[in-house]
Each structure stands twice: as structure tokens, then as C-alpha cells.
Enzyme design. Structure first.
Site, PDB file in Angstrom:
ATOM      1  N   ARG A  13      -9.387   1.399   8.729  1.00 35.61           N
ATOM      2  CA  ARG A  13      -9.035   0.013   9.032  1.00 35.61           C
ATOM      3  C   ARG A  13     -10.137  -0.671   9.823  1.00 35.61           C
ATOM      4  O   ARG A  13     -10.009  -1.856  10.137  1.00 35.61           O
ATOM      5  CB  ARG A  13      -7.769  -0.001   9.871  1.00 35.61           C
ATOM      6  CG  ARG A  13      -6.508  -0.451   9.114  1.00 35.61           C
ATOM      7  CD  ARG A  13      -5.394  -0.246  10.074  1.00 35.61           C
ATOM      8  NE  ARG A  13      -4.182  -0.949   9.902  1.00 35.61           N
ATOM      9  CZ  ARG A  13      -3.081  -0.423   9.384  1.00 35.61           C
ATOM     10  NH1 ARG A  13      -3.104   0.758   8.833  1.00 35.61           N
ATOM     11  NH2 ARG A  13      -1.966  -1.102   9.398  1.00 35.61           N
ATOM     12  N   ARG A  24      11.445  -6.358   4.592  1.00 34.14           N
ATOM     13  CA  ARG A  24      11.035  -4.956   4.506  1.00 34.14           C
ATOM     14  C   ARG A  24      11.941  -4.060   5.349  1.00 34.14           C
ATOM     15  O   ARG A  24      12.302  -4.405   6.457  1.00 34.14           O
ATOM     16  CB  ARG A  24       9.585  -4.807   4.971  1.00 34.14           C
ATOM     17  CG  ARG A  24       9.185  -3.343   5.134  1.00 34.14           C
ATOM     18  CD  ARG A  24       7.762  -3.119   4.847  1.00 34.14           C
ATOM     19  NE  ARG A  24       6.957  -3.207   6.057  1.00 34.14           N
ATOM     20  CZ  ARG A  24       5.695  -2.821   6.101  1.00 34.14           C
ATOM     21  NH1 ARG A  24       5.101  -2.358   5.011  1.00 34.14           N
ATOM     22  NH2 ARG A  24       5.029  -2.946   7.206  1.00 34.14           N
ATOM     23  N   ARG A  34      11.159  -2.286  11.024  1.00 37.00           N
ATOM     24  CA  ARG A  34      10.173  -1.853  12.013  1.00 37.00           C
ATOM     25  C   ARG A  34      10.026  -2.901  13.111  1.00 37.00           C
ATOM     26  O   ARG A  34      10.039  -4.083  12.822  1.00 37.00           O
ATOM     27  CB  ARG A  34       8.810  -1.640  11.333  1.00 37.00           C
ATOM     28  CG  ARG A  34       8.701  -0.313  10.626  1.00 37.00           C
ATOM     29  CD  ARG A  34       7.499  -0.226   9.721  1.00 37.00           C
ATOM     30  NE  ARG A  34       6.245  -0.662  10.333  1.00 37.00           N
ATOM     31  CZ  ARG A  34       5.058  -0.542   9.733  1.00 37.00           C
ATOM     32  NH1 ARG A  34       4.964  -0.004   8.523  1.00 37.00           N
ATOM     33  NH2 ARG A  34       3.970  -0.958  10.329  1.00 37.00           N
ATOM     34  N   ARG A  86      -0.885  -9.044  13.247  1.00 38.09           N
ATOM     35  CA  ARG A  86      -1.436  -7.947  12.441  1.00 38.09           C
ATOM     36  C   ARG A  86      -2.302  -8.500  11.306  1.00 38.09           C
ATOM     37  O   ARG A  86      -3.293  -7.887  10.914  1.00 38.09           O
ATOM     38  CB  ARG A  86      -0.291  -7.084  11.884  1.00 38.09           C
ATOM     39  CG  ARG A  86       0.383  -6.243  12.981  1.00 38.09           C
ATOM     40  CD  ARG A  86       1.716  -5.690  12.546  1.00 38.09           C
ATOM     41  NE  ARG A  86       1.594  -4.729  11.465  1.00 38.09           N
ATOM     42  CZ  ARG A  86       2.581  -4.399  10.656  1.00 38.09           C
ATOM     43  NH1 ARG A  86       3.783  -4.944  10.788  1.00 38.09           N
ATOM     44  NH2 ARG A  86       2.386  -3.521   9.693  1.00 38.09           N
ATOM     45  N   LYS A 135       0.829  -1.218   0.000  1.00 37.50           N
ATOM     46  CA  LYS A 135       0.000   0.000   0.000  1.00 37.50           C
ATOM     47  C   LYS A 135       0.859   1.262   0.000  1.00 37.50           C
ATOM     48  O   LYS A 135       0.635   2.164  -0.800  1.00 37.50           O
ATOM     49  CB  LYS A 135      -0.915   0.049   1.236  1.00 37.50           C
ATOM     50  CG  LYS A 135      -1.901  -1.087   1.352  1.00 37.50           C
ATOM     51  CD  LYS A 135      -2.834  -0.874   2.543  1.00 37.50           C
ATOM     52  CE  LYS A 135      -2.142  -0.867   3.903  1.00 37.50           C
ATOM     53  NZ  LYS A 135      -1.595  -2.184   4.296  1.00 37.50           N
TER      54      LYS A 135
HETATM   55  P1  AMP Z   1       0.990   0.742   9.093  1.00 34.61           P
HETATM   56  O1  AMP Z   1       2.228   1.519   8.873  1.00 34.61           O
HETATM   57  O2  AMP Z   1      -0.162   1.216   8.255  1.00 34.61           O
HETATM   58  O3  AMP Z   1       1.202  -0.744   9.009  1.00 34.61           O
HETATM   59  O4  AMP Z   1       0.540   1.038  10.605  1.00 34.61           O
HETATM   60  C1  AMP Z   1       1.358   0.677  11.697  1.00 34.61           C
HETATM   61  C2  AMP Z   1       0.543   0.584  12.978  1.00 34.61           C
HETATM   62  O5  AMP Z   1      -0.053   1.850  13.259  1.00 34.61           O
HETATM   63  C3  AMP Z   1      -0.616  -0.397  12.934  1.00 34.61           C
HETATM   64  O6  AMP Z   1      -0.237  -1.705  13.217  1.00 34.61           O
HETATM   65  C4  AMP Z   1      -1.530   0.186  14.004  1.00 34.61           C
HETATM   66  O7  AMP Z   1      -1.033  -0.103  15.303  1.00 34.61           O
HETATM   67  C5  AMP Z   1      -1.369   1.667  13.774  1.00 34.61           C
HETATM   68  N1  AMP Z   1      -2.336   2.180  12.771  1.00 34.61           N
HETATM   69  C6  AMP Z   1      -2.056   2.743  11.561  1.00 34.61           C
HETATM   70  N2  AMP Z   1      -3.178   3.095  10.915  1.00 34.61           N
HETATM   71  C7  AMP Z   1      -4.207   2.746  11.734  1.00 34.61           C
HETATM   72  C8  AMP Z   1      -5.626   2.827  11.631  1.00 34.61           C
HETATM   73  N3  AMP Z   1      -6.229   3.354  10.540  1.00 34.61           N
HETATM   74  N4  AMP Z   1      -6.368   2.351  12.666  1.00 34.61           N
HETATM   75  C9  AMP Z   1      -5.793   1.832  13.763  1.00 34.61           C
HETATM   76  N5  AMP Z   1      -4.472   1.712  13.923  1.00 34.61           N
HETATM   77  C10 AMP Z   1      -3.669   2.159  12.920  1.00 34.61           C
END
Ligand code: AMP
Length: 212
Positions: free
Chosen positions: A89, A124, A157, A168, A14
């Protein structure tokens, strides 16, 4: 004015695709993950609230997310459209966007199988400074360990550890995947395979949907 959502499991690509398509269309990509990581680094109230959820691979509470997204979408650069990367999400987040009067032109769901995800995530890397995503095999930086965009250091990360990734993925299937039927009912869902070809081939498949 193009309003898009990029949906998909963690590691589907994404962020990578949002960055490319954002450049092509001249609209910003809004990543809640990047915004939250920046907040954690700066030690803001949102950052302190979010950190433990993020490290555990859990979702940050909806009210926090809805707050930061509305604040971001009110900025002038979003007036001509935007790509949401990693948000909504949950159904509550999707509802909040709809109640705010935002109608999306396309919701692109990047489809990648779970087995491929766990493998992908081990390779990654992200820039510690600007958040740009890389992959040691599929999308390597020009210089090992160094960000092409800003020269920052590339790191893994903490939430990309295999066991956290598995959690996740469960959260994705339970909380986020139902959004596909939500947007299908609104006639805007498009499925794009995210693990069939190169990054460029996936971009081409997305652009085909957007130009159709
Ligand atoms: P990402 O970089 O999109 O994988 O986001 C990393 C982490 O941030 C996720 O595992 C969640 O803990 C938090 N996070 C990011 N976007 C959201 C969202 N829209 N709703 C809830 N938690 C989020």
C-alpha cells in the site's frame, strides 16, 4: 507459479475478487487487513500496535506490515504462488517486496470512482469470524446477518463509517495510487474496471487479463 497483487481503493472489491480468483487458481490470497484484524482480536503484539491506526483509517507502519507479509509468504502454501490483497500500500512496501526478490506477474488495479466507494461501503458487511466479505445489496448472504462460509455473525467494520472511509480514500490516493506507475514501469500493471458490472463480470475481466 502465479504471483499477483490486487490493488485498488478500499471497497473496490479486492477481497471479494481475491477470494474467487484464489479458488480458481488454487493459490492462497494473502490479506494484510484480515491478518491484522485477526491479530487485534487475539490481542497479539502486532494487534496492539495496529489497532489505533486501523480504527482511524490510517496505515499501519511499514515495518509491521513488511514483517507479517514476509512471515506469511514463507509458509509452504505460498510456494506455488499467491495473491496479495491490500498490500503493498506504500512505495516502501513495494520496494521491500522487490528487494526480497519477488517479481509479480500481474498487478490488477480495480478501478472504482470515489463516489461509488462511499456508497458501497455503507452496505458492506464482513464475517466477524472468518472475514468473508458481503454486501447487503450486491452480495447478500443466504441468511441475513449470517456468514455463508462459516456461519459466523456479519458485522459492519468500525472503519467503514462514512467519515473514516473518506479518510481512507485520501490515504489511498496519496500513498497507494503511486504504486500504479511503479508497476507500470515494470510492465505488469493492468487496469480493470471494478464498478461496471456484477461481481461475476469483474471476475471474468480479471481472468481475461490473467489468461492473456
Ligand atoms: P483492509 O482490510 O485492507 O481495508 O485494511 C484495513 C486496515 O488495516 C487499513 O485501513 C490499515 O489501517 C491496515 N492495513 C491493511 N493492510 C495494510 C498495509 N498494506 N499497509 C498499511 N496498513 C494496512
Amino acid at each position: 507459479m502465479m504471483k499477483l497483487i490486487f490493488l485498488g481503493p478500499p471497497g473496490a472489491g479486492k477481497g471479494t475478487q481475491a477470494a474467487i480468483v484464489s479458488k480458481k487458481l488454487g493459490i492462497p490470497s494473502v490479506s494484510t487487513g484480515d491478518m491484522l484484524r485477526a491479530a487485534v482480536k487475539e490481542g497479539t503484539k502486532v494487534g496492539l500496535e495496529a489497532k489505533s491506526f486501523m480504527d482511524a483509517g490510517k496505515l499501519v507502519p511499514d515495518e509491521v506490515i513488511i514483517g507479517i507479509v514476509h512471515e506469511r509468504l514463507d509458509k509452504p502454501d505460498c510456494a506455488k504462488g499467491f495473491i496479495l490483497d491490500g498490500v503493498p500500500r506504500t512505495l516502501a512496501q513495494a520496494d521491500a517486496l522487490e528487494k526480497a526478490g519477488i517479481a509479480f506477474d500481474h498487478v490488477i488495479s480495480l478501478e472504482v470512482h470515489d463516489e461509488a466507494i462511499v456508497e458501497r461501503m455503507s452496505g458492506r458487511r464482513v464475517c466477524n469470524k472468518c472475514g468473508a466479505p458481503f454486501h447487503v445489496a450486491n452480495n447478500p448472504p443466504k441468511v441475513e446477518g449470517v456468514c455463508d462460509a462459516c456461519g459466523g455473525e456479519l458485522i459492519q467494520r468500525v472503519d467503514d463509517k462514512a467519515e473514516t472511509v473518506r479518510h481512507r480514500l485520501e490515504v489511498y490516493h496519496q500513498e497507494t495510487e503511486p504504486l500504479k506507475s511503479f508497476y507500470q514501469e515494470r510492465g505488469v500493471l493492468d487496469l480493470v474496471p471494478g464498478d461496471l458490472g456484477t461481481i461475476e463480470e469483474t471476475t471474468a475481466a480479471i481472468m481475461k487479463v490473467l489468461e492473456a
